[in-house]
Write an enzyme that holds these catalytic residues in place. Structure first.
Site: not given
Length: 724
Positions: A335, A339
């Site tokens: 993934e 952030r």
């Protein structure tokens, strides 16, 4: 391959009035303490592209988060000359991040769905305070595409990737499709959203068990479950979906093949809006429990320079492919986290780059000043996540309470503490139980490990149960020291669960000697009084006496209760020179044995020994040694004779009751009085710190009593369901 990334947003001005009233011009820098002032920016660390105060920047930003990450962003913003706005729930009104910010706005009540996940209230706070940009931290709204787009529409910048990049890579379902098109190495799985439990079971059987069920918007181990069969699949889907809704406001789920026993390695990337990208080396994140990281390090002892280069190049290629413009992470593509990562400090430690500063610069529109050739590896860095958790229960079930005493080990060289709490802070059931990110840096792996081990010995936390015993044991364990780790490390090293530090026979004698010396000091101190020197004819210096005790130490190395007779005295009446005789052998205990000291640095039998007095009651000392608490009974010989006649507290038959394993809120009750239940049947679901736990029957039987209801809060150890 895993990406950890940061995303950026677009600028904003707000002036319209609101019912939300901010607090202005509150400067509480002294509360953000390292040893003297925790608000001080570490200019010595951030030497690669340091802050340039003449460079254009935002005037004011809002931090849409809480706790340590909000404090971390405030620290850099303050150093850059940027004013900050904190948002908070009603129970966080006295939190440290609120005190540190220039302004503060309450956005709702304690539950995250009513405060930190309320994008509408945060947008209103942005308008009302005139903040030009929003830093989302991690979790909450940090990977929420809709929120980032709403900010852009409002004229504010999202300090992180643009909304399209978040959609492409922050959404795990969408990112897998893009990565597959980009021909990045992929984990087998289903490339769409799982609609319900039955579809989850069907897809899982098509993929083949074991599978990982996880939230598309998830992170931090929340909204994730491993399933090995259909039953676990149904339960895992339901619990993960509920967690995702409460943690991220997005309950879409995906399923992929669970890779058993891998290493979890991330690559940090940093991109600007001008097509420039950097990879900032990798992080080793394999030490995990319940899919949540416990200890991280950078660089990884497993990755060689060629692998590092290939991982970095592939990570940057994918990031630039989707127009990524901020900081983030990513060999088998797992993934991409769009952030700021929790563990970013260890990357900062080895690269000397302030990642938060770079996010603020990129969001404003500046180009990266750093070239790939500038990025090196300076030493080694570790991060231990110090949680308010009970490590003896599943490697860490949440704990709550007030920090009655709190001292960070900042006197240890090479130590950094990123925390959002202070002495007196409350750890509640509503939020993540992270107390601090304890970070070490050294010139090599051994020095960094030794430093974090020393720091854990000197870390003082009282009032809540915490996981330092587990952390301290791991950093000294042989296999971890060799770097031989995978995501199954905890299960393989502690197959019966964590039981606390194991002491050798010599270490047992030393801790018995220390407890005897401390008790002798306590007894002698009690015999002193004001003006005692006036009693010249009867005065006997209590430090010149000999004391006889019987000491009991829990379970000894042979599995039996260890009980020994000891004699203790002070050499030449010196309170700092105790001598203890155990089985005829004299052990010297030297040093300041002040019973009020938080940490005791002693010399025992000629070698240094660090311990803490966790509690001292009549006849009982609890000492923290090697990170773990050890309860020692220290009685005078005559008192010990009486103790053996005391009745033991009767034990509860745990097969007939379901106890709350932690403080929390009851999400659902599945049974009623009189109902027959089977062994292993789900009875109650409890939630704490946004994590849900299913509680099952220990045996087949009839329900005698149900002592809880949906929505009620319960304490640890409370009886929830009774069986006949």
């Amino acid at each position: 391959m895993r990406f950890t990334t940061f995303l950026s947003i677009a600028a904003l001005k707000r002036s319209s009035p609101s019912l939300i009233i901010p607090r202005y011009n509150q400067n509480f820098a002294k509360l953000f303490s390292t040893a003297e002032d925790k608000g001080t920016y570490d200019h010595e660390l951030y030497t690669l592209d340091p802050i340039n105060l003449k460079e254009p920047k935002f005037d004011k930003i809002l931090i849409a988060n809480r706790g340590e990450i909000a404090c971390r962003v405030i620290k850099t913003a303050r150093a850059m000359g940027i004013k900050t706005v904190a948002v908070h729930s009603d129970v966080d009104s006295n939190a440290l991040h609120v005190k540190l910010a220039d302004e503060a706005v309450c956005v709702g009540s304690a539950p995250t769905a009513e405060s930190y996940l309320r994008a509408d209230r945060i947008l209103e706070a942005v308008k009302q305070t005139g903040a030009q940009a929003v830093h989302p931290g991690y979790g909450f709204l940090s990977e929420n595409t809709k929120f980032a787009a709403q900010l852009e529409q409002a004229g504010a910048k999202f300090i992180g990737p643009n909304s399209k990049a978040i959609l492409d890579m922050g959404d795990k379902i969408h990112s897998k499709k893009i990565a597959a098109k980009a021909k990045v190495n992929m984990i087998p799985g289903y490339d769409g959203e799982i609609k319900d439990e039955e579809e989850c079971v069907k897809v899982s059987n098509d993929i083949g068990y074991p599978v990982m069920i996880k939230a598309s918007a998830g992170g931090g181990g929340k909204g994730m479950r491993i399933a090995w069969n259909d039953k676990e699949c149904r339960e895992g889907y339901r619990l993960s979906k509920q967690e995702a809704a409460s943690s991220f406001g997005d309950d879409r789920m995906l399923v992929e093949k669970f890779i058993d026993n891998p290493r979890h390695i991330e690559m940090q990337v940093l991109c600007d809006k001008h097509g420039n990208g950097l990879w900032l080396n990798e992080r080793e994140c394999s030490i995990q429990r319940r899919n949540q990281k416990v200890i991280e390090e950078a660089p990884s002892p497993f990755v060689d320079p060629d692998m590092r280069r290939r991982m970095g190049e592939q990570a940057i290629s994918l990031a630039l492919h989707v127009g990524y413009d901020s900081a983030g992470t990513n060999f088998y593509f797992l993934e991409m986290n769009t952030r700021l990562q929790v563990e970013h400090p260890i990357t900062e430690g080895i690269t000397n780059i302030d990642i938060v500063q770079q996010m603020l610069r990129v969001a404003y529109g500046h180009k990266l000043n750093i070239k790939q050739s500038d990025v090196g590896i300076n030493g080694w860095s570790f991060e231990c996540r110090v949680y308010a958790e009970d490590p003896y229960k599943g490697f860490g079930l949440p704990s709550v309470g007030r920090l009655t005493k709190y001292e960070e080990p900042l006197n240890v060289p090479g130590i950094r503490c990123d925390s959002g709490i202070r002495e007196g802070s409350e750890i509640s059931i509503y939020y993540d139980p992270l107390i601090c990110k304890l970070v070490s840096h050294g010139k090599n792996r051994k020095e960094a490990l030794d430093r974090i081990s020393t720091a854990l010995d000197h870390y003082v936390i009282r009032g809540v149960t915490h996981n330092i015993p587990l952390l301290r044991d791991i950093v000294e364990e042989d296999r971890f020291r060799r770097g031989d780790i995978t995501t199954k490390y905890l299960q393989e090293v502690y197959p019966e669960g964590f039981q606390g530090a194991t002491l050798s026979a010599d270490e047992e004698r030393k801790i018995i000697a220390v407890s005897s010396a401390l008790n002798a000091r306590k007894v002698a101190r009690a015999q002193q009084y004001t003006n005692q020197s006036r009693q010249k004819s009867t005065l006997v210096n209590p430090y010149s006496k000999h004391y006889s005790f019987v000491v009991s130490l829990g379970e000894g190395v042979e599995g039996k209760k260890k009980q020994v007779k000891v004699e203790a005295f002070f050499e030449n009446g010196d309170p700092e020179k105790a001598r203890v005789k155990i089985d005829g052998k004299e052990i010297a205990v030297n040093g300041n044995m002040n019973l009020a000291s938080s940490v005791l640095n002693l010399e025992v039998d000629g070698k240094p020994l660090v311990t803490q007095i966790s509690s001292k009651k009549a006849g009982v000392f609890t000492l923290i040694y090697k990170g773990s608490p050890f309860k020692l009974s220290v009685y005078p010989a005559i008192a010990n004779e009486y103790v053996k006649h005391m009745k033991e507290k009767p034990k509860v038959d745990l097969s007939t009751v379901v106890l709350s394993p932690m403080p929390g809120a009851i999400k659902s009750v599945k049974v009623e009085v009189g109902q027959m239940v089977a062994e292993g049947q789900e009875l109650v679901v409890i939630e704490a710190m946004k994590m849900q736990n299913s509680l099952h029957a220990g045996k087949t039987g009839k329900v005698k009593a149900v002592n809880c209801k949906e929505g009620s809060t319960v304490d640890e150890g409370e009886i929830l369901v009774e069986l006949e």
